[in-house]
Each structure stands twice: as C-alpha cells, then as structure tokens.
Design an enzyme around this catalytic site. Structure first.
Site, PDB file in Angstrom:
ATOM      1  N   HIS A 166       0.813  -1.225   0.000  1.00 16.16           N
ATOM      2  CA  HIS A 166       0.000   0.000   0.000  1.00 16.16           C
ATOM      3  C   HIS A 166       0.840   1.267   0.000  1.00 16.16           C
ATOM      4  O   HIS A 166       0.292   2.366  -0.006  1.00 16.16           O
ATOM      5  CB  HIS A 166      -0.943  -0.002   1.209  1.00 16.16           C
ATOM      6  CG  HIS A 166      -2.025  -1.025   1.089  1.00 16.16           C
ATOM      7  ND1 HIS A 166      -3.308  -0.708   0.706  1.00 16.16           N
ATOM      8  CD2 HIS A 166      -2.003  -2.363   1.249  1.00 16.16           C
ATOM      9  CE1 HIS A 166      -4.035  -1.813   0.670  1.00 16.16           C
ATOM     10  NE2 HIS A 166      -3.267  -2.831   0.990  1.00 16.16           N
ATOM     11  N   ASP A 381       3.408   9.634  -1.235  1.00 15.09           N
ATOM     12  CA  ASP A 381       2.264   8.875  -0.739  1.00 15.09           C
ATOM     13  C   ASP A 381       1.953   7.747  -1.703  1.00 15.09           C
ATOM     14  O   ASP A 381       1.879   7.968  -2.914  1.00 15.09           O
ATOM     15  CB  ASP A 381       1.038   9.817  -0.639  1.00 15.09           C
ATOM     16  CG  ASP A 381      -0.004   9.298   0.346  1.00 15.09           C
ATOM     17  OD1 ASP A 381      -0.009   8.089   0.621  1.00 15.09           O
ATOM     18  OD2 ASP A 381      -0.817  10.119   0.833  1.00 15.09           O
TER      19      ASP A 381
HETATM   20  P1  ADP Z   1      -2.883   6.765   4.739  1.00  9.48           P
HETATM   21  O1  ADP Z   1      -3.198   5.399   4.275  1.00  9.48           O
HETATM   22  O2  ADP Z   1      -1.448   7.113   4.567  1.00  9.48           O
HETATM   23  O3  ADP Z   1      -3.338   7.048   6.115  1.00  9.48           O
HETATM   24  P2  ADP Z   1      -4.986   7.621   2.903  1.00  9.48           P
HETATM   25  O4  ADP Z   1      -5.390   8.969   2.477  1.00  9.48           O
HETATM   26  O5  ADP Z   1      -4.785   6.640   1.816  1.00  9.48           O
HETATM   27  O6  ADP Z   1      -3.677   7.790   3.788  1.00  9.48           O
HETATM   28  O7  ADP Z   1      -6.083   7.005   3.847  1.00  9.48           O
HETATM   29  C1  ADP Z   1      -6.568   7.655   4.982  1.00  9.48           C
HETATM   30  C2  ADP Z   1      -7.902   7.030   5.372  1.00  9.48           C
HETATM   31  O8  ADP Z   1      -8.169   7.345   6.724  1.00  9.48           O
HETATM   32  C3  ADP Z   1      -9.043   7.552   4.537  1.00  9.48           C
HETATM   33  O9  ADP Z   1      -9.883   6.512   4.149  1.00  9.48           O
HETATM   34  C4  ADP Z   1      -9.766   8.512   5.469  1.00  9.48           C
HETATM   35  O10 ADP Z   1     -11.148   8.565   5.273  1.00  9.48           O
HETATM   36  C5  ADP Z   1      -9.463   7.953   6.824  1.00  9.48           C
HETATM   37  N1  ADP Z   1      -9.411   9.070   7.779  1.00  9.48           N
HETATM   38  C6  ADP Z   1      -8.671  10.164   7.644  1.00  9.48           C
HETATM   39  N2  ADP Z   1      -8.894  11.001   8.650  1.00  9.48           N
HETATM   40  C7  ADP Z   1      -9.769  10.434   9.445  1.00  9.48           C
HETATM   41  C8  ADP Z   1     -10.377  10.809  10.659  1.00  9.48           C
HETATM   42  N3  ADP Z   1     -10.095  11.940  11.260  1.00  9.48           N
HETATM   43  N4  ADP Z   1     -11.227   9.973  11.209  1.00  9.48           N
HETATM   44  C9  ADP Z   1     -11.509   8.800  10.607  1.00  9.48           C
HETATM   45  N5  ADP Z   1     -10.978   8.405   9.473  1.00  9.48           N
HETATM   46  C10 ADP Z   1     -10.102   9.192   8.882  1.00  9.48           C
HETATM   47  C1  G6P Z   2      -0.840   3.506   5.971  1.00  5.38           C
HETATM   48  C2  G6P Z   2      -0.250   2.123   5.851  1.00  5.38           C
HETATM   49  C3  G6P Z   2      -1.087   1.103   6.595  1.00  5.38           C
HETATM   50  C4  G6P Z   2      -1.311   1.553   8.014  1.00  5.38           C
HETATM   51  C5  G6P Z   2      -1.893   2.959   8.034  1.00  5.38           C
HETATM   52  C6  G6P Z   2      -2.076   3.508   9.434  1.00  5.38           C
HETATM   53  O1  G6P Z   2      -2.031   3.517   5.310  1.00  5.38           O
HETATM   54  O2  G6P Z   2      -0.115   1.759   4.499  1.00  5.38           O
HETATM   55  O3  G6P Z   2      -0.488  -0.166   6.587  1.00  5.38           O
HETATM   56  O4  G6P Z   2      -2.158   0.676   8.703  1.00  5.38           O
HETATM   57  O5  G6P Z   2      -1.042   3.843   7.316  1.00  5.38           O
HETATM   58  O6  G6P Z   2      -0.889   3.405  10.146  1.00  5.38           O
HETATM   59  P1  G6P Z   2      -0.779   2.574  11.499  1.00  5.38           P
HETATM   60  O7  G6P Z   2       0.682   2.565  11.813  1.00  5.38           O
HETATM   61  O8  G6P Z   2      -1.584   3.322  12.469  1.00  5.38           O
HETATM   62  O9  G6P Z   2      -1.308   1.204  11.249  1.00  5.38           O
END
Ligand code: ADP
Ligand code: G6P
Length: 732
Positions: A166, A381
């Site tokens: 991912h 990202d």
């Molecule tokens: P990453 O995987 O690096 O965290 P992404 O943008 O791909 O970044 O995914 C973030 C996910 O977390 C999204 O599906 C988003 O809706 C969710 N998210 C982000 N902020 C919040 C929040 N404050 N509360 C709940 N879910 C959240």
């Molecule tokens: C990214 C990574 C995931 C991970 C998430 C949240 O989306 O690709 O593998 O689960 O961040 O990070 P955390 O360390 O809280 O699992």
C-alpha cells in the site's frame, strides 16, 4: 466454501482499554478503510493485530477481546510490548516506512529490530497457517508483513498467495542501501501475485529483483525457483457509493445537522466569498504538512485579497505518536499553526482551523461537503484515498481538488490541479486558480473524476486483484506443465536399466554445473567426475558431453578422462580421446565482428568477449541487467544487419550472445551421433535455448529433459543442476 484470508498488521477495528473497559473503534489509514468494505461482503477471515498487547490482557479480558474480534470475522495475532516496540514502532515504522518513502535520513538499521520483524512475521504465519483450509486464498497486505508470503509458501506450497503493497516501492538506488534487501525481496516472492498502486512502484520492484536477486524477468513475470511470480499494478479505489450516498443524505434538508456543520455553516453564511480549503491526513511526515502550512502563509502574502475570506481547515489524525519523528512533526505543526494564526488573525477571522484528533465518519462528510477546495499535498504517498473520498462526496459536481504529483492517486486524477508540493509558487497559483475556477470548469473536471472513481471502486479493485491471482494458477500450469514427476522418473530409470544400447547426451553449463560469473570458474568438481565415471563404466552406454564451450577448455578439463565430447556447439567431436571436426568452418569473419563486440564491451561494464576457435561470445552475466537488455537488443540489430549472407548466425544463450557459422548447431551434431548407431534408449538434457536444437531432432522414443521452467520442446522439465545430478545418480 473456499474463503479469502486477508492478513494485515492492523485489523479494521482497534481495541483499547479505557477506564478498565474495552473500547472498540474503527482503524484509520487507507489499508483498513479500503479493505473494510471488501471484507464485509465476502465470507473471509481477516487476520491481524487487535491494537492491544499481550501484557495488557489477562485471561478473561483476552476472551472478551477475542469474542469482539471474532464477531467481526477477524482473528487476532498476539503481540507483546517488545514486539510492538521493535517490530511495529521499530522496524516497520522507523526503518521500512521512511526508506520506502524516500526519507533515507530517518531510516534506522537495527539488528534487534530486524530480528523482531522476522519473529513477528513468523507469528503471523502461524496464525494464518492454522486458519487455512483446503482451497483457501491468502491475501497479505503492506510493508509490515513483507516476509510473510514466503513463510506461508514454505509450509503450504499448494496455497495461492497474493501480496499488495500500500506504500511506494522505492527506486533501486534507494532500496539497495537496505541491509536486508535480499531477504525482503525473497519474502515477497513467496506470493504468486504482487500488486502495487502504480506502474512506477512495479517498475522499481522489478528493477530491484533483476539487479539484486539477478532473477530472470519476462515483462512482468519473474521466474523464481519452480514458480512464476506475476507483478502488476492495481490502483486502489474507494467505496464510492458509501461516500456519495453519505453526502446525498448529508445534503438532504431533513437530515439532522451536526455541531461541526453548524460552525462550518456560520462561516460560509457570512458571504459568497467565504470559502474553506480542506486538508486531511494522518499526522505523518510523508504528508507534507509543514510545507503545506508554509505554502499557505506564502499564499496569503502573495494574494492578500483572500485574507478574512478563506480558511484552511486542517485535520491531522494522530498516528504512531511513540516514534520520535512523529513527535517532532507534531511540535513543528503546532508551532507553525500558532505562528501563522498569530500573524494573520483578526478579531473575526483565524486563517487556520486545526484539529488534532480522529473524527467520526459523519464529521468527515461534513468537512468534505463543506469545502470548496481540497488541498492534498503529500511529499510522498503510495496512493492517498482522502483525495478520492473528497471527489466522491461532491454530489453537486462543484469543488476543486489540488493534489500533489507525488501521490500515487495523481496518476489517475489528471483533472485535479496537480502541483509539486515542494514549490510554494505552485501552491499559491493553484489555490488562486481553484478559488476562482468557473463553476462550469469545476463541473467538467468533477464529472470525469467521479466517473472513473465510481467505475473503478474498491470492490472492482479487489475483484481484479483476486481474479488475476486466480489466473496465476494457470500461468504455473503453462510454464511448468512438463515438470518431471516421480512416476515418470521411475519409468525413465526402469527403461534405462532395461535398455541394450544407450546414448546419454548431456549439455554442460546450466545442466551439470550452475553458472558462475566467470565461465572459467565453472570447472567440473569431484562429485561430477565420479558421476560421469559411473556412466562411462556402464555397459552398452555411450556418454557424450555436448557443449558450446571451446575445444581447448574441455581438452584441459577432461584430458585425464575418456568421455566423448562435442564442443563449440558441434564443431569438434572427441571419441576414444581423438578429436575430429564434425564441420569444416571458416573463421575470416571473426576479425570483422570482434571490433564491434569490443565497442559493446567498452560501453557495457561487466561484459567481456570469449574467443573460441570458431565463434565469438559476448558475455553479460555480471552487467547491469537493464543496461544489458538494451545492449543485447542493440547488438542484435547491429549483427543482423551485418550478417546478411546466411553464413553466420547469432545465438542468444543464457546471458551470452554468440556469433558462429550458420551450418553448425547442437542439433546437427546430435543427428550425426544418432546416425552412427542403433540406440534403444536416448537421454538428452540441456538448459539453454541452443539445446532446443537437440530436442528438435531427438527421435520420438528419446527422453528429453529441459533444466529450468521455461517453454521448451523437451518432454520434461526439472529444476536445476542439483536435480540433474540426483536423477543421474538414480540411473547409475
Ligand atoms: P494513509 O493510508 O497514509 O493514512 P490515505 O489517504 O490513503 O492515507 O487514507 C486515509 C484514510 O483514513 C481515509 O480513508 C480517510 O477517510 C481515513 N481518515 C482520515 N482522517 C480520518 C479521521 N479523522 N477519522 C476517521 N478516518 C479518517
Ligand atoms: C498507511 C499504511 C497502513 C497503516 C496505516 C495507518 O495507510 O499503508 O499499513 O495501517 O497507514 O498506520 P498505522 O501505523 O496506524 O497502522
């Protein structure tokens, strides 16, 4: 019924203890939010960590936790505090995460953490292995579990395994700095299909596999031992309908308005020119938050007309707060927000509304639907789902997405305003453009963006991954369809023992011995001599080694032995220790071709020319594989344009290009041998493309065996020279 076992470090639900009570909350992050809808629909099991350490759980709490987890079709892997520190906070998030996101200076290489990473991957393997039933498919996710595919494959070679990363896969130049690079790659290669968000990550991965493991890669297929591993890109989508429907409900006048929405509306209702710019991420240094804040400051200075009108809403979700880099980032962010707000605020306006917390889904929708512009500008990202979620909620087709070119999502969201997140100028111009963009243009862009996201949603993404994974089974069948099985092997042995007059024709390099960087190092060893002697001493058996090697080398190596030898692809034959030419060949052409090969050697480090009596060979085994691929194409073009009179042929061997007279090949030599006597058993073994000539002319009753799992005219395939030796031992 067959099931899919999803495996990731984090489960979609997180358990914590608050005031002695268990608290269950949904996980944030792209992996968990994306896969959740896939999991909800199927009959699968999700294996992962519950969010709580073994030390925090007594027996009764553990039972309670497991019950909650099982209710959600999940299964927990228990992690100790030490595991959490060294594997999760340590190796996963202080080594792999920064390295794969090009934050080389943040990457720590600690042996204890690596040991913990291996140990915990093994823990995951144990839980998965006890969950697998006949016919199940396993789908492993993300950088915390890079070793898991091979750990499962070792025990259950019959199980189909998919792996999806991912986050970005970095360029070879970055990946090669990593001390455990081979282990990581071979761990991943336990999967049958490896998926990435973008073609660039796929390309980087293949490049590392070629250069570090020196494996053969054919387009996007890797030959690894007796398997083909497929690599492909699948840009992850979102649960489009969930976000779109939620926005429709939110916009319905009958729906209750949240407290947050009331605050948002109060600002928006102040006038038509009041606007929100939204930024949402986990508080992670890859997301470029300080840059974004500084760029916003620059924007307010460059376009002062927006002061008191626009407001940046910045939602930063707490993440990995025990890792020092994240703590520093938190301080830096707090300070920047404070400074900028201090600098620009008026009695009725603060430029930044900053939330450091996780918000419930409904509030996310409030923010998405109320913001005129989404400013999503990570410095690196893997994908970024927030950008996609914003688009999905714009049910009136208005709103503008400003997206960093460095997010995987940028590859498929061309209608966003794409910017370089390191350029403040880009930021300011893009913000001005977004805030003044005519509605019609907003609509046109949104329409195209939404169409794609709706079509290629997370369900389609998962289906496509899983169906490609299923197809990899057929791929194995095509390429490895002739694998010699025990019954066939026993048949061959029995026939050999019964036969009255036998011919055994064996290629040398890649068949009897493995390849060495320098061909002169691949000398026969004592074991091989003993084996060949045993054949030589068999009654009614003619043993002949047949090779592209030159006469001088074989003469030197086998001077003290009396095996029959054919060298130079069939130019010379030695029988009863006497050499005679099988073909009369010209050599004048060599002085013309050699200078050309020399120019290729000069321009391609790691390559060299082998001069044989009747041929010239350009070896590129130790050259950079990607450069070598280009050079072989160039050389082939040059040579084929020169070699027009059919006298010479260009042979593509195993990491070698050989130029020799056309009227000689191992097939012609084989035919000549076969004509000399009446055999009732013929065994021919070879690994190379040039050995196919032998397989072609072999009579129907011959046993022909290819070494390696690639397409062949031979009847059977076996894995490697070790296997060849095992079979030969059985025969004698
Ligand atoms: P990453 O995987 O690096 O965290 P992404 O943008 O791909 O970044 O995914 C973030 C996910 O977390 C999204 O599906 C988003 O809706 C969710 N998210 C982000 N902020 C919040 C929040 N404050 N509360 C709940 N879910 C959240
Ligand atoms: C990214 C990574 C995931 C991970 C998430 C949240 O989306 O690709 O593998 O689960 O961040 O990070 P955390 O360390 O809280 O699992």
């Amino acid at each position: 019924m067959n099931k899919t076992i999803i495996v990731s470090n984090r489960l979609p639900l997180q358990i914590s203890i608050e005031q002695d009570k268990l608290n269950v909350s949904p996980s944030v992050g792209g992996l968990a939010t994306g896969m959740k809808s896939v999991h909800a629909e199927g009959n699968g099991v999700w294996v992962g960590w519950s969010g709580i350490t073994d030390e925090e759980l007594d027996a009764s709490l553990k039972k309670e936790v497991n019950a909650k987890i099982e209710k959600e079709k999940c299964k927990a892997v228990g992690l100790t505090e030490e595991d959490l520190n060294d594997y999760y906070l340590g190796f996963s998030n202080r080594t792999l995460w920064p390295l794969f996101h090009y934050f080389l200076e943040y990457s720590e290489f600690e042996n204890t953490q690596w040991e913990a990473y291996k140990r915990v991957n093994q823990k995951f393997a144990e839980v998965v292995l006890e969950t697998i039933e006949e016919g199940d498919t396993v789908w492993v996710h993300d950088y915390q579990l890079l070793l898991l595919p091979q750990l499962i494959k070792d025990v259950r070679p019959d199980v189909t395994i998919g792996f999806f990363l991912h986050i970005p896969f970095p360029s070879y130049e970055i990946f090669r700095t990593f001390p455990w690079r081979e282990e990581i790659l071979t761990g991943m290669l336990g999967a049958d299909l490896i998926g990435f968000h973008t073609y660039d990550y796929e390309r980087h991965f293949l490049s590392s596999v070629k250069r570090i493991l020196r494996l053969d890669v054919n387009f996007n297929e890797i030959t690894y031992h007796d398997r083909i591993v497929k690599v492909d890109s699948f840009p992850m989508g979102i649960d489009y309908n969930k976000f779109h429907e939620a926005a429709l409900t939110h916009n319905n006048p009958d729906t209750n308005i949240s407290e947050l929405q009331k605050r948002l509306d109060a600002h928006l209702n102040e006038g038509d020119d009041k606007k929100f710019i939204l930024s949402i991420d986990r508080l992670d240094y890859t997301k470029g938050i300080p840059n974004r804040l500084k760029a916003f400051e620059h924007f307010l200075n460059t376009y002062p007309q927006y002061k008191e009108k626009v407001r940046l809403i910045m939602l930063a979700v707490p993440s990995r707060s025990n890792v020092p880099q994240y703590q520093r980032l938190k301080r830096e962010t707090d300070e920047l927000v404070g400074r900028i707000n201090g600098e620009f605020s008026t009695v009725s306006w603060t430029p930044i509304w900053y939330f450091y917390r996780s918000l419930p889904f409904e509030n996310l929708i409030d923010l998405y639907t109320s913001s005129d512009v989404a400013l999503i500008t990570p410095v690196r990202d893997g994908m970024n789902l927030v950008a996609k979620e914003y688009v999905a909620t714009r049910t009136n087709l208005d709103g503008v997405l400003i997206l960093s070119e460095m997010a995987g999502a940028a590859k498929e969201m061309n209608e966003a305003i794409l910017i370089n997140p390191n350029s403040f100028e880009d930021f300011a111009t893009a913000l001005d453009k977004a805030l003044t963009m005519p509605l019609e243009e907003q609509n046109n862009r949104m329409k195209i963006l939404q169409k794609r996201l709706k079509r290629y949603d997370v369900e389609k993404w998962a289906k496509e991954f899983l169906s490609t994974l299923e197809d990899t089974n057929q791929l194995q069948e095509i390429v490895v369809s002739k694998k010699l099985n025990t019954i066939e092997e026993n048949n061959i042995i029995e026939k050999f023992k019964k036969a009255k007059n036998k011919l055994v024709l064996l290629d040398y390099d890649g068949t009897l011995v493995g390849f060495k960087d320098n061909p002169q190092d691949a000398k026969p060893d004592a074991e091989l001599f003993a084996l060949l002697d045993a054949f030589q001493n068999q009654e009614n058996t003619k043993l002949c080694l047949i090779s592209g090697r030159d006469k001088a080398t074989f003469e030197k190596w086998y001077n003290h032995k009396d095996y029959d030898l054919i060298t130079d692809h069939g130019v010379w034959i030695r029988e009863d220790k006497k050499w005679t030419p099988l073909e009369i060949l010209k050599t004048e052409w060599m002085s013309n071709i050699k200078p050309i090969l020399e120019t290729f050697v000069d321009r391609t480090p790691g390559t060299f020319i082998e001069e044989k009596e009747y041929s010239l060979a350009w070896h590129y085994r130790t050259a950079d594989p990607e450069l070598a691929q280009i050079r072989t194409m160039e050389l082939n073009t040059v040579l084929t344009s020169m070699v027009t009179n059919n006298e010479l042929s260009v042979l593509q061997g195993n990491k070698v290009i050989e130029i020799k007279s056309s009227n000689v090949n191992k097939g012609r030599a084989t035919s000549q041998l076969l004509m000399k006597d009446d055999y009732d058993f013929v065994l021919i073994m070879g690994d190379d493309w040039t050995d196919e000539y032998m397989f072609e002319v072999a009579p129907d009753y011959a046993t022909t065996i290819k070494i390696g799992y690639v397409k062949t005219k031979a009847k059977y395939q076996i894995k490697d020279p070790n296997k060849v030796r095992e079979l030969l031992k059985e025969l004698v």
